[in-house]
Motif scaffolding. Structure first.
Motif, PDB file in Angstrom:
ATOM      1  N   GLY A 437      43.389  20.750   1.537  1.00  0.00           N
ATOM      2  CA  GLY A 437      43.687  19.465   0.939  1.00  0.00           C
ATOM      3  C   GLY A 437      42.894  19.176  -0.319  1.00  0.00           C
ATOM      4  O   GLY A 437      43.274  18.304  -1.106  1.00  0.00           O
ATOM      5  N   LEU A 441      48.472  22.004  -2.456  1.00  0.00           N
ATOM      6  CA  LEU A 441      49.526  21.292  -1.745  1.00  0.00           C
ATOM      7  C   LEU A 441      50.331  22.313  -0.957  1.00  0.00           C
ATOM      8  O   LEU A 441      50.700  23.373  -1.480  1.00  0.00           O
ATOM      9  CB  LEU A 441      50.443  20.558  -2.729  1.00  0.00           C
ATOM     10  N   VAL A 443      53.693  22.309   1.673  1.00  0.00           N
ATOM     11  CA  VAL A 443      54.754  21.475   2.230  1.00  0.00           C
ATOM     12  C   VAL A 443      55.700  22.315   3.090  1.00  0.00           C
ATOM     13  O   VAL A 443      55.941  23.485   2.807  1.00  0.00           O
ATOM     14  CB  VAL A 443      55.567  20.770   1.117  1.00  0.00           C
ATOM     15  N   GLU A 447      57.624  18.064   3.251  1.00  0.00           N
ATOM     16  CA  GLU A 447      56.618  17.200   3.871  1.00  0.00           C
ATOM     17  C   GLU A 447      55.263  17.905   3.826  1.00  0.00           C
ATOM     18  O   GLU A 447      55.134  19.070   4.239  1.00  0.00           O
ATOM     19  CB  GLU A 447      56.999  16.902   5.323  1.00  0.00           C
ATOM     20  N   GLU A 448      54.225  17.211   3.316  1.00  0.00           N
ATOM     21  CA  GLU A 448      52.886  17.807   3.254  1.00  0.00           C
ATOM     22  C   GLU A 448      52.358  18.102   4.661  1.00  0.00           C
ATOM     23  O   GLU A 448      52.519  17.298   5.578  1.00  0.00           O
ATOM     24  CB  GLU A 448      51.921  16.869   2.533  1.00  0.00           C
TER      25      GLU A 448
END
Length: 504
Positions: A437, A441, A443, A447-448
């Motif tokens: 984090g 990134l 996903v 969506e992370e």
């Protein structure tokens, strides 16, 4: 005799999903259908021709000839019993009999028998020509015997320099091939951890053909932590060093005055003291070959008894059935570091490391954006140079490149196919920081998931560090998309594996 077909799962072409049977029947010309049907009938007729007494006699003669040829390399007065030293089935006859039965099945049905060898640089042949590595030597020594028997036989050298068994151990089907009958562990110089060893055995237990497991060294944890696999995996150790030292003490010409490469010059990288010379490699291969030749001789003898009693059972007999184990039927995990998440489940994988029989990580890259600034790189320029030399001059097949991205790279997306309902997606690599984090990134389906990751195991050797992380967050049944973007200028990501729960 059943015709021998050259076979390697690694060489099978990758094809798109076939159309339905109805569609094929509508579009296929009648003459073509008839030709294919005739060919199929011919192949089935050959396959149905079980070995007769003449073939049995020929195979027994070839076994005797092969044994004599191997022993002859080591001089007069060498007894086959000396090569049996170091061969140990941890369940005794209960384990050995299972391997004999599998060999008997292959002979009776004209089936395949595949040995897949996982290991480190010494096993990959470094220091010598690849063809002098002991898995290749073992395969060459037994080839004529199995060809006479009509068995599609192969020893696959899938070893790779500088890496332990994990994370490839959770990728066995795509690393070794789903047709393996024996899985070999030979990470003796780079791995001692009980958790990695138990994971290796458990993943082998869940392979499609229920392969048996061979360790090249009797690791302390084998007696206790994986006692549940002594019978189920016919767990056995084939350690050549006692037999090798006995022959060396006797002055056998087959092991004396060892060096790298049988021929001159020897341009192969890896000529270091901890790598075997060509004679020790050859002995390891012959020691392994004789262990399996003895078991095959017993299988052939049992086939002779069946023949005398009216013939072997047919191909559809329950005796020959091989059904994959249900992961839910596995015994409880002994080592707490081996989580059920990855120790009691099977996976499909795509990865950058070589060798393998499955997909490359690049095969999953979304074609619209491509690699988008990410690059396939070796761990260092020196490793790149050594790998190029070994592959070009000595035919090595291993390499450990990663797909590397940094802040100058852009998003990279991978299309992960056929994920199971309720499954997970994992990624592995050599990461300078696990606090994703702070610099990246990640996903899944837009969506992370940086805060939704479960850590698996981490393996370290002098060659590489590898850690794996998985998530079930926002994972759906069928195709999923996972994406990575490095946001910090100080760190990079080196991806090697994508791993997922398969829907089938």
């Amino acid at each position: 005799p059943v015709p021998v077909l050259k076979f390697a799962e690694a060489s099978l072409p990758r094809r798109a999903a076939a159309p339905s049977a109805r569609a094929r029947c509508r579009t296929m010309a009648p003459r073509r259908r008839a030709a294919r049907a005739a060919l199929l009938g011919l192949l089935l007729a050959y396959a149905a021709a079980a070995p007769d007494q003449a073939q049995l006699n020929a195979v027994e003669a070839k076994i005797k000839e092969t044994r004599a040829a191997i022993l002859g390399v080591y001089g007069t007065g060498v007894d086959a019993a000396e090569f049996a030293v170091g061969v140990d089935f941890l369940a005794g006859a209960k384990g050995r009999d299972q391997v004999v039965e599998r060999l008997l099945r292959a002979f009776a049905l004209g089936d395949s028998f595949v040995v897949a060898v996982g290991g480190m640089s010494d096993v990959a042949g470094h220091g010598n020509m690849f063809e002098e590595s002991y898995p290749v030597v073992a395969g060459d020594a037994l080839r004529d015997v199995f060809q006479a028997a009509g068995i599609r036989f192969q020893v696959r050298n899938m070893a790779m320099g500088g890496v332990p068994s994990f994370p490839n151990s959770v990728c066995m089907r795509d690393n070794f091939g789903g047709d393996a009958d024996v899985i070999v562990w030979d990470f003796r110089m780079v791995e001692r951890s009980p958790e990695n060893g138990e994971l290796y055995v458990r993943q082998a237990l869940m392979m499609p053909r229920r392969p048996f497991v061979l360790f090249k060294r009797n690791q302390p944890y084998l007696r206790k932590d994986v006692a549940y696999a002594h019978v189920d995996a016919a767990l056995h150790v084939v350690d050549e060093m006692k037999a090798y030292n006995l022959l060396k003490k006797k002055g056998s010409p087959g092991v004396a005055d060892d060096r790298f490469c049988a021929g001159d010059p020897c341009p192969c990288p890896g000529q270091v003291r901890w790598h075997a010379g060509y004679k020790l490699q050859r002995f390891r291969g012959h020691h392994l070959a004789l262990a399996y030749l003895d078991m095959f001789a017993e299988a052939v003898s049992k086939y002779g008894a069946l023949l005398a009693d009216g013939g072997a059972p047919g191909a559809d007999a329950a005796r020959w059935a091989i059904a994959p184990r249900d992961p839910g039927d596995l015994p409880a995990i002994k080592n707490a570091k081996v989580q059920p998440l990855f120790g009691s489940a099977t996976f499909r994988c795509a990865f950058t490391w070589q060798p393998k029989v499955g997909k490359s990580l690049l095969d999953l890259v979304d074609p619209q954006l491509g690699v988008n600034g990410w690059k396939m790189q070796h761990p260092s320029p020196r490793v790149a140079s050594v790998t190029e030399q070994g592959q070009g001059k000595c035919h090595y097949r291993d390499e450990k490149r990663s797909l590397v991205g940094n802040a100058q790279s852009h998003w990279i997306f991978f299309n992960v196919p056929d994920v199971a309902d309720g499954g997970v997606i994992a990624f592995c690599g050599d990461f300078k920081s696990h606090k994703f984090g702070e610099y990246a990134l990640i996903v899944v389906n837009q969506e992370e998931v940086m805060g939704e990751l479960s850590v698996w195991l981490e393996s370290k050797t002098l060659g590489i560090a590898s850690a794996c992380f998985s998530t079930a967050h926002n994972v759906v049944e069928g195709e999923n998309v996972i994406g990575f973007r490095v946001t910090s200028g100080d760190l990079s990501m080196s991806l090697t594996h994508l791993i997922w729960s398969p829907s089938k």
